[in-house]
Write a protein that holds these residues in place. Structure first.
Motif, mmCIF file in Angstrom:
data_model
loop_
_atom_site.group_PDB
_atom_site.id
_atom_site.type_symbol
_atom_site.label_atom_id
_atom_site.label_comp_id
_atom_site.label_asym_id
_atom_site.label_seq_id
_atom_site.Cartn_x
_atom_site.Cartn_y
_atom_site.Cartn_z
ATOM 1 N N VAL A 71 0.923 -1.131 0.012
ATOM 2 C CA VAL A 71 0.148 0.023 0.104
ATOM 3 C C VAL A 71 1.017 1.208 0.172
ATOM 4 O O VAL A 71 1.943 1.182 0.727
ATOM 5 C CB VAL A 71 -0.975 0.146 1.088
ATOM 6 C CG1 VAL A 71 -1.803 1.237 1.051
ATOM 7 C CG2 VAL A 71 -1.641 -1.183 1.374
ATOM 8 N N LEU A 72 0.382 2.251 -0.989
ATOM 9 C CA LEU A 72 1.281 3.561 -0.646
ATOM 10 C C LEU A 72 0.085 4.452 -0.332
ATOM 11 O O LEU A 72 -1.015 4.679 -1.028
ATOM 12 C CB LEU A 72 1.722 3.764 -2.278
ATOM 13 C CG LEU A 72 2.739 5.013 -2.199
ATOM 14 C CD1 LEU A 72 3.703 5.034 -3.295
ATOM 15 C CD2 LEU A 72 2.137 6.476 -2.101
ATOM 16 N N ILE A 73 0.444 5.327 0.848
ATOM 17 C CA ILE A 73 -0.689 6.045 1.517
ATOM 18 C C ILE A 73 -0.301 7.404 1.073
ATOM 19 O O ILE A 73 0.766 8.103 1.245
ATOM 20 C CB ILE A 73 -0.897 6.255 2.894
ATOM 21 C CG1 ILE A 73 -1.012 4.351 3.293
ATOM 22 C CG2 ILE A 73 -1.968 6.933 3.420
ATOM 23 C CD1 ILE A 73 -1.579 4.168 4.864
ATOM 24 N N ALA A 74 -1.134 8.071 0.129
ATOM 25 C CA ALA A 74 -0.923 9.503 -0.142
ATOM 26 C C ALA A 74 -2.048 10.405 0.028
ATOM 27 O O ALA A 74 -2.376 11.509 -0.603
ATOM 28 C CB ALA A 74 -0.387 9.600 -1.719
ATOM 29 N N SER A 75 -3.105 9.913 1.092
ATOM 30 C CA SER A 75 -4.043 10.874 1.295
ATOM 31 C C SER A 75 -3.832 11.828 2.190
ATOM 32 O O SER A 75 -2.854 11.819 2.748
ATOM 33 C CB SER A 75 -5.343 9.696 1.817
ATOM 34 O OG SER A 75 -4.616 8.856 2.921
ATOM 35 N N PRO A 76 -4.739 12.712 2.708
ATOM 36 C CA PRO A 76 -4.352 13.978 3.627
ATOM 37 C C PRO A 76 -4.190 13.170 5.168
ATOM 38 O O PRO A 76 -4.554 12.031 5.290
ATOM 39 C CB PRO A 76 -5.928 14.662 3.783
ATOM 40 C CG PRO A 76 -6.568 14.298 2.296
ATOM 41 C CD PRO A 76 -6.228 13.034 1.842
ATOM 42 N N GLY A 77 -3.410 13.750 5.599
ATOM 43 C CA GLY A 77 -2.672 13.118 6.912
ATOM 44 C C GLY A 77 -3.755 12.745 7.955
ATOM 45 O O GLY A 77 -3.457 11.848 8.661
#
Length: 337
Positions: A71-77
């Motif tokens: 998984v690569l998480i690039a959503s808002p903090g």
């Protein structure tokens, strides 16, 4: 594991879309198999030209999509904690953009959850550790030929701040990179922070305290100062100078093309962090893919994400109070020793 690491990308905004492009066109050994974004149209747009990947509006649906192995998480903090815990529950390796979790309490919950698993799954996106100049500076400091580091002088400038950018975000979003870079370069923890402010620039939006001057103390007796100026107007600049007992080393100079004409010289200045650190992002994601395919985590981990959140939180308190604020870290779990 198949020949290509199947990656789910959570968040398809500016950063997420760039990572999708990177995974598909730059990095070897991986492919995007699912994306998630509450904005379905944005998710579809980010996947334009990529066959076989599914789109979802819920993060957990993307994690459960066929072929997802990482998984690569690039959503808002604020969405990171839930996504990280969901990935842990599925045993999925994660590359999570900074901040790992904006608040220290949530960041500690992530650390504790990973520690209970007994193995590292998370790498945090402090990409400066992969920048060629930062790595060169780290090597110089580690080999010790300049003597003991006494000070780090840092500059972090942006052309302009995005809408709704707050004074606190100068610390917990922008300076978060310097927090991790200082810990990594020096091999020391940051123990206290003071924030000073000149009169705000006329370029700063109303109510935004910009620029700011942030001073960190370390447990090794060094000082780290950061000038953060997110509405400088002329370009994106990141610089760092290490001042040691027997010399100094400076990075961040001269990245643009130098044009000489009509009796004058003009150097182009990068306008965006994705330009300045393009190679670092490429190296970071490639290293993550390679390590994940081998069942390892080699980059900055959840403890580094937690430490950065604690320091940033102390920095915001210092900004608001005008006082020196100490940094109090929880005991480090054995997993991160």
């Amino acid at each position: 594991m198949s020949d290509l690491l199947g990656v789910a990308v959570l968040g398809t905004g500016h950063m997420g879309a760039d990572h999708i492009r990177r995974l598909e066109n730059v990095v070897s050994g991986a492919k995007v198999v699912a994306v998630a974004d509450p904005d379905a149209d944005r998710a579809e747009h980010a996947l334009a030209g990529i066959a076989g990947a599914s789109t979802h509006t819920e993060a957990e649906a993307a994690l459960d999509a066929p072929g997802v192995q990482a998984v690569l998480i690039a959503s808002p903090g604020p969405a990171h904690e839930e996504a990280l815990l969901a990935a842990f529950a599925r045993g999925l390796p994660v590359l999570c953009e900074k901040p790992m979790v904006p608040g220290s309490a949530g960041a500690l919950r992530v650390v504790e959850a990973e520690a209970r698993l007994g193995r590292r799954l998370a790498q945090i996106g402090f990409m400066r550790r992969y920048d060629a100049e930062y790595r060169q500076l780290k090597a110089v400091l580690d080999e010790g030929r300049l003597g003991r580091p006494l000070m780090l002088h840092c500059v972090h400038r942006n052309v302009s701040s995005p809408p709704d950018f707050t004074s606190a975000m100068l610390i917990d979003s922008s300076v978060a990179h310097e927090i991790d870079a200082a810990r990594w370069l020096l091999g020391q923890e940051l123990t206290a922070v003071t924030v000073l402010r000149p009169r705000s620039s006329d370029r700063a939006p109303e109510g935004l305290l910009d620029p700011q001057f942030v001073l960190f103390e370390t447990d090794g007796g060094a000082l780290v100062d950061v000038e953060v100026f997110v509405n400088c107007g002329f370009g994106y600049q990141v610089r760092c100078e290490a001042v040691c007992e027997a010399g100094s080393a400076r990075i961040g100079e001269g990245h643009g093309m130098l044009v000489t004409s009509a009796g004058a010289a003009r150097e182009e200045v990068a306008q965006d962090y994705l330009v300045r650190f393009a190679d670092a992002y490429d190296r970071e994601v490639q290293a993550w893919v390679d390590a994940t395919r081998q069942g390892r985590v080699t980059g900055p981990g959840a403890w580094d994400g937690y430490a950065a959140s604690v320091v940033a939180e102390a920095g915001v308190r210092a900004q608001e109070s005008g006082a020196r604020v100490t940094v109090d870290l929880a005991p480090r779990p054995a997993l991160y020793e």
